[in-house]
Design an enzyme around this catalytic site. Sequence first.
Site, PDB file in Angstrom:
ATOM      1  N   ASP A  49       0.841  -1.205   0.000  1.00 26.03           N
ATOM      2  CA  ASP A  49       0.000   0.000   0.000  1.00 26.03           C
ATOM      3  C   ASP A  49       0.876   1.257   0.000  1.00 26.03           C
ATOM      4  O   ASP A  49       0.367   2.379  -0.092  1.00 26.03           O
ATOM      5  CB  ASP A  49      -1.023  -0.003   1.147  1.00 26.03           C
ATOM      6  CG  ASP A  49      -0.389  -0.027   2.518  1.00 26.03           C
ATOM      7  OD1 ASP A  49       0.846  -0.191   2.619  1.00 26.03           O
ATOM      8  OD2 ASP A  49      -1.131   0.113   3.517  1.00 26.03           O
ATOM      9  N   SER A  50       2.192   1.068   0.051  1.00 23.67           N
ATOM     10  CA  SER A  50       3.121   2.183  -0.176  1.00 23.67           C
ATOM     11  C   SER A  50       2.849   2.829  -1.539  1.00 23.67           C
ATOM     12  O   SER A  50       3.283   3.950  -1.788  1.00 23.67           O
ATOM     13  CB  SER A  50       4.574   1.689  -0.111  1.00 23.67           C
ATOM     14  OG  SER A  50       4.751   0.553  -0.926  1.00 23.67           O
ATOM     15  N   ASP A  88      -1.130  -6.127  -0.230  1.00 18.70           N
ATOM     16  CA  ASP A  88      -1.430  -5.494   1.056  1.00 18.70           C
ATOM     17  C   ASP A  88      -2.916  -5.253   1.217  1.00 18.70           C
ATOM     18  O   ASP A  88      -3.573  -4.774   0.280  1.00 18.70           O
ATOM     19  CB  ASP A  88      -0.743  -4.118   1.114  1.00 18.70           C
ATOM     20  CG  ASP A  88       0.425  -4.075   2.059  1.00 18.70           C
ATOM     21  OD1 ASP A  88       0.540  -4.967   2.932  1.00 18.70           O
ATOM     22  OD2 ASP A  88       1.239  -3.147   1.929  1.00 18.70           O
ATOM     23  N   LYS A 118      -1.234  -9.331   2.879  1.00 20.44           N
ATOM     24  CA  LYS A 118      -0.443  -8.906   4.037  1.00 20.44           C
ATOM     25  C   LYS A 118      -1.292  -7.983   4.884  1.00 20.44           C
ATOM     26  O   LYS A 118      -1.997  -7.130   4.350  1.00 20.44           O
ATOM     27  CB  LYS A 118       0.838  -8.187   3.607  1.00 20.44           C
ATOM     28  CG  LYS A 118       1.654  -7.681   4.808  1.00 20.44           C
ATOM     29  CD  LYS A 118       3.061  -7.281   4.419  1.00 20.44           C
ATOM     30  CE  LYS A 118       3.189  -5.928   3.800  1.00 20.44           C
ATOM     31  NZ  LYS A 118       2.693  -4.781   4.630  1.00 20.44           N
ATOM     32  N   GLU A 120      -1.211  -5.568   8.624  1.00 18.81           N
ATOM     33  CA  GLU A 120      -0.374  -4.981   9.672  1.00 18.81           C
ATOM     34  C   GLU A 120      -0.968  -5.285  11.051  1.00 18.81           C
ATOM     35  O   GLU A 120      -2.183  -5.272  11.223  1.00 18.81           O
ATOM     36  CB  GLU A 120      -0.289  -3.455   9.486  1.00 18.81           C
ATOM     37  CG  GLU A 120       0.484  -3.052   8.256  1.00 18.81           C
ATOM     38  CD  GLU A 120       0.713  -1.541   8.151  1.00 18.81           C
ATOM     39  OE1 GLU A 120       0.484  -0.799   9.133  1.00 18.81           O
ATOM     40  OE2 GLU A 120       1.139  -1.110   7.059  1.00 18.81           O
ATOM     41  N   GLU A 187       9.447  -4.337  10.313  1.00 15.60           N
ATOM     42  CA  GLU A 187       9.782  -3.022   9.734  1.00 15.60           C
ATOM     43  C   GLU A 187      10.317  -2.076  10.803  1.00 15.60           C
ATOM     44  O   GLU A 187       9.796  -2.009  11.923  1.00 15.60           O
ATOM     45  CB  GLU A 187       8.544  -2.399   9.061  1.00 15.60           C
ATOM     46  CG  GLU A 187       8.872  -1.017   8.493  1.00 15.60           C
ATOM     47  CD  GLU A 187       7.858  -0.462   7.491  1.00 15.60           C
ATOM     48  OE1 GLU A 187       6.873  -1.155   7.169  1.00 15.60           O
ATOM     49  OE2 GLU A 187       8.074   0.666   7.023  1.00 15.60           O
TER      50      GLU A 187
HETATM   51  O1  KIV Z   1       3.536  -1.106   1.657  1.00 13.31           O
HETATM   52  C1  KIV Z   1       4.655  -1.603   1.529  1.00 13.31           C
HETATM   53  O2  KIV Z   1       5.341  -1.425   0.513  1.00 13.31           O
HETATM   54  C2  KIV Z   1       5.147  -2.425   2.628  1.00 13.31           C
HETATM   55  C3  KIV Z   1       6.584  -2.820   2.613  1.00 13.31           C
HETATM   56  C4  KIV Z   1       7.410  -1.627   2.802  1.00 13.31           C
HETATM   57  C5  KIV Z   1       6.880  -3.898   3.564  1.00 13.31           C
HETATM   58  O3  KIV Z   1       4.417  -2.746   3.505  1.00 13.31           O
END
Ligand code: KIV
Length: 279
Positions: A49-50, A88, A118, A120, A187
């Site tokens: 989600d970056s 994510d 993924k 969090e 992280e």
């Molecule tokens: O959103 C993302 O790119 C991430 C990674 C930095 C692990 O969660």
Amino acid sequence: MSSQAYVKRTTVTKIRARKGKDPIICLTAYSTPMARLLDPHVDLLLVGDSLGMVLYGMETTLGVTLAHMIMHGQAVSRGARQALVVVDMPFGTYEESPEVAFRNGSRVIRETGCMAVKIEGGARMAKTIAFLVERGVPVMAHVGLLPQSVHTKGGYRVVGRDRADWPPIEADAQAVAEAGAFAVVLEGMAAPLAARITKQVAIPTIGIGASNQCDGQILVTEDMLGMTERVPSFVKIYADLEAGITEAAKSYANDVRARAFPSASHAYAMKNGPRLVSK
Ligand code: KIV
């Protein structure tokens, strides 16, 4: 069989089995062309989600929606042949209850063709992780610095620099491993704590700003390609694409101004005529 050679896909069970073995190589990807380029070199591609910050110029990842993740997840799945694709779950789509997480997580898998999601959070997400895994949604967990908790934590803070802070973070990693996550991202974590957690948990740890003691590493691809404005100190820059793109754009602009582009070789000729028209 198609003309393309058959390549065996990395699976969550293969990643899980790499615990304590050769390092697991992971990068983020958000598009088909980038996935195609990275795929031969990595074990896992994360549609992080970056992308909210890297592609859309958002200040945080909190504005990313399920629709963003599904669109980019589909794009990456089209470009990846052998890497495990993980997507994510964005903020607000899984925290409310295991049932909500399953509804959204199964949709991500169904609509993107990715193999895992993924999420969090540590101990607080353990029940949800178990619920998803039992129902066929593999989960990569994420503990330590949690970008989706930026406001509750008052910023992006590295964790574990003070030994007194270690026990709840260790408990988080243990909880997600016991709940059935196949790997866990660590992280923004002090190196000795990351090393300790890597020894303690039965699943691979994937570090980002968490030392070389983890079972694998991940970086935001655009960071390591020198394409982002603010690069965290833990990132090694492997290419300066910002400079490359700037130079290319300048050369193009100069060529267009000088009418040096398009040249005859870039123009369409008439069937029996010259390629370029003289003024
Ligand atoms: O959103 C993302 O790119 C991430 C990674 C930095 C692990 O969660």
